[in-house]
Scaffold this active site. Structure first.
Site, PDB file in Angstrom:
ATOM      1  N   SER A 193     -20.636  20.038  32.391  1.00 59.33           N
ATOM      2  CA  SER A 193     -20.419  19.229  33.589  1.00 59.33           C
ATOM      3  C   SER A 193     -20.358  17.758  33.232  1.00 59.33           C
ATOM      4  O   SER A 193     -20.940  17.320  32.218  1.00 59.33           O
ATOM      5  CB  SER A 193     -21.559  19.454  34.588  1.00 59.33           C
ATOM      6  OG  SER A 193     -21.507  18.525  35.659  1.00 59.33           O
ATOM      7  N   TYR A 222     -30.438  20.241  37.599  1.00 59.22           N
ATOM      8  CA  TYR A 222     -29.065  20.624  37.255  1.00 59.22           C
ATOM      9  C   TYR A 222     -28.542  19.800  36.080  1.00 59.22           C
ATOM     10  O   TYR A 222     -28.020  20.333  35.099  1.00 59.22           O
ATOM     11  CB  TYR A 222     -28.168  20.432  38.480  1.00 59.22           C
ATOM     12  CG  TYR A 222     -26.705  20.753  38.236  1.00 59.22           C
ATOM     13  CD1 TYR A 222     -26.248  22.064  38.259  1.00 59.22           C
ATOM     14  CD2 TYR A 222     -25.777  19.737  37.976  1.00 59.22           C
ATOM     15  CE1 TYR A 222     -24.914  22.358  38.034  1.00 59.22           C
ATOM     16  CE2 TYR A 222     -24.448  20.016  37.750  1.00 59.22           C
ATOM     17  CZ  TYR A 222     -24.014  21.330  37.780  1.00 59.22           C
ATOM     18  OH  TYR A 222     -22.699  21.617  37.554  1.00 59.22           O
TER      19      TYR A 222
END
Length: 680
Positions: free
Chosen positions: A557, A570
């Protein structure tokens, strides 16, 4: 008078019925034909035509576009210019000058048989029972005993114009006959109506099978050897999973292959029979069989309970011997005009206790090769039950395997897609980025294992992608070690191994630091950091055993390098994944396994994570409506473009399709340009 439309429809219906049973004819094998009339658009007059299944078509799925359409008078006129058996291959090119209009499909080598035989409808098939008689040492006597004068024995002759002339002459000399047994090959039957031809074909097959059933011995493969009998089902699966990548790697020495495992009673009956070695050495007989399976298989000569280590070591020895033997076979028979040797690896590998492994350039070819060898096993069983199995000799097999016409057919195949022969395992592929990635990989020729926690979603995606020759579904919880181990073991079985891993499974919780619980932290890390580590570890075991290299892709990500608000669990786990890419690239490079990452951002549409609550949480953080979140992300990028799952899939393809063959340890941003996430 029967119209052309009625003739074609009846031919297609007969073809579908005859092609529906693999014991009647092999996939893409055999052919059917019909003669009739249609109007010549040039003269307005009726013209006699031949409709015949074209080269490479399959009877069971035959469509009108798969028929070659020829002027019957012109094909029959070729008899007057036929230069003889030594030059009969030239007649195939001559068929092109006999086509009616655009002619439909390319005419096959068997076109002469269908045109020259004086019957309105002709079938040429490769039924197991018929070939059993055709390959029996005393097949001619058996033919007379079974059929009397209704079916005529034809000694072996390679398919071609001369065989068509021979069968036409036999039909003329034997008006009472309904067909022929073609020595070493198959059967031909005819009739004045489509129904009569089909009935005659079915009669030959039925009566041959009845004779084998009534007269055949109970143990055609000899005494049962308990040391080579099938292992219990769970043990067979485990052993197949352990051996398959090794065998696939060996079978891919000359060119990468896809594999198929066949675990049926037919296979295990042969593997446990005392005649296994002798029959395997004789090889197959019907040209359709050995063109798919090579002249003979590789047989592991160890008992069923041998250890995996013993089996692997022996397979390496036998594979080296097989390659030498095949090269010698080629050298014995090749002439200056022969095509180059296509490869010396086996297409069929037989492992007592476990089953049969077959190989091909794609999953369908690998599966069909196995189906053909099962047909060959049934042929051997039938011939041995009433006589002695006596296939055509090695020299004749070589003439067909390296036939110029077969070589031309191979050269006409379309160029393989970039990911052909590669097996991919995509986690979290039931939706979003994983689904889009699986779609792109299949479109580019890969076989894909769709793994997801939600099995129904995975099954739906696999079905959409074309089913078991292209994609299969597995349920997996990547946070659970036992589940991952089992997933990878199961993922090996459909196609023979794993070449490409996409670590995509994930979830996200958007919370500020003070609201993030230890449970939240553990869940994020268990699924993505721990999960991708487990999947990579187990997949790397397979890739190393295969010795074919491979790719591991992490869908990380933008957050792995960008510090955003309310996202501690996350983003930290994504940073973990990002560093796994670097660590594994450094460790696995010696095995030619490349490890790269992709850093997407703001993939809202189609995303399972965003639909599961993450979208609402991030929208709240940024003070926008959830349905406007994709546009919000787009406007904060340099390109002002929304990132879609397909954009991430494109990056996976770019990293794995071959052009970046010297790239490993790289992270590719797919975020439409987020300057704060630029890699430094």
């Amino acid at each position: 008078m029967t119209t052309a439309r009625e003739t074609i429809d009846a031919l297609l219906e007969r073809s579908h019925q005859l092609g529906a049973d693999p014991r009647t004819t092999n996939f893409a094998g055999g052919n059917t034909s019909a003669k009739g009339t249609d109007t010549d658009p040039v003269t307005g007059q009726d013209v006699d035509l031949l409709w015949v299944k074209g080269s490479g078509g399959d009877l069971g799925t035959l469509q009108e576009k798969g028929l070659a359409v020829l002027r019957l008078d012109r094909v029959r006129a070729l008899r007057d210019v036929y230069p003889g058996v030594e030059r009969e291959d030239e007649m195939v090119a001559a068929f092109d000058h006999c086509l009616f209009g655009k002619g439909g499909a390319a005419p096959s080598i068997d076109t002469a048989m269908h045109a020259l035989v004086d019957a309105a409808h002709v079938d040429h098939l490769h039924p197991d029972a018929g070939i059993a008689i055709a390959t029996a040492a005393d097949g001619e006597r058996l033919t007379r005993e079974i059929f009397g004068d209704a079916v005529v024995w034809v000694p072996w002759r390679r398919p071609g114009f001369q065989l068509g002339l021979d069968i036409a002459a036999i039909k003329e000399a034997n008006p009472q006959a309904i067909g022929c047994i073609l020595g070493g090959h198959g059967i031909t039957a005819w009739g004045e109506s489509s129904q009569e031809a089909q009935q005659n074909s079915e009669r030959i097959i039925r009566e041959a099978q009845a004779y084998l059933d009534e007269r055949g011995t109970a143990d055609p493969f000899g005494a049962h050897d308990a040391a080579r009998e099938a292992l219990p089902e769970d043990e067979r699966r485990a052993k197949a999973s352990a051996l398959f990548p090794v065998i696939r790697g060996l079978a891919s020495t000359d060119a990468p292959m896809i594999g198929h495992w066949t675990d049926t009673e037919d296979v295990h009956e042969l593997l446990a029979g005392e005649k296994l070695a002798a029959l395997a050495e004789l090889g197959t007989s019907c040209p359709d069989h050995f063109l798919r399976t090579k002249v003979k298989p590789l047989v592991l000569d160890l008992p069923s309970d041998a250890s995996t280590e013993e089996q692997v070591a022996r397979l390496h020895e036998l594979h080296e011997a097989y390659r030498g033997d095949y090269a010698a076979y080629y050298a014995r028979h090749a002439s200056q005009d022969s095509p180059a040797m296509r490869g010396a690896d086996p297409a069929i590998v037989l492992v007592p206790g476990v089953g049969m492994f077959s190989f091909g350039a794609d999953a369908q070819t690998a599966r069909v090769a196995g189906e053909f060898y099962v047909n060959a096993i049934r042929v051997m069983r039938g011939a041995e039950s009433v006589s002695t199995y006596a296939p055509i000799d090695e020299a004749e097999k070589f003439r067909i395997e390296y036939w110029a016409l077969e070589e031309a057919k191979l050269q006409r195949r379309p160029k393989p897609k970039p990911l052909a022969t590669r097996v991919a395992l995509v986690t979290g592929a039931g939706s979003g980025i994983g689904k889009a990635t699986a779609e792109r990989l299949v479109a580019e020729g890969a076989c894909v294992v769709i793994a997801d926690l939600n099995l129904e979603n995975a099954q739906a995606v696999a079905e959409e992608l074309g089913g078991p020759d292209r994609a299969v579904a597995l349920r997996a919880d990547v946070s659970d070690e036992a589940s991952v181990v089992q997933m990878v073991a199961d993922a090996v079985l459909p196609f023979g191994g794993i070449d490409l891993i996409v670590n995509n499974a994930g979830l996200s919780l958007s919370k500020p630091l003070l609201e993030t619980t230890a449970k939240d932290w553990d869940l994020q890390h268990d699924v993505m950091a721990r999960g991708s580590f487990l999947v990579s570890r187990e997949a790397a075991r397979v890739m190393i055993e295969q010795a074919m290299g491979g790719d591991i892709i992490y869908i990380s990500s933008k957050n792995s390098v960008f510090a955003g608000p309310n996202n501690i669990a996350y983003s930290a786990t994504k940073a973990d994944q990002a560093h796994q890419v670097r660590l594994l690239a450094a460790e696995l490079g010696g095995h030619q396994i490349r490890v790269n990452g992709i850093n997407p951002d703001g993939v809202v549409r189609g995303s399972g994570i965003f639909a599961g609550g993450w979208g609402a949480s991030r929208a709240k953080v940024y003070g926008v409506k959830e349905e406007e979140l994709g546009e919000f992300y787009a406007q904060r990028t340099l390109l002002k473009r929304e990132v879609l799952p397909a954009n991430v899939a494109n990056a996976v393809f770019a990293l794995t399709a071959g052009d970046l063959s010297h790239t490993t340890g790289l992270h590719i941003p797919v975020d439409a340009g987020v300057a704060a996430a630029f890699l430094r």
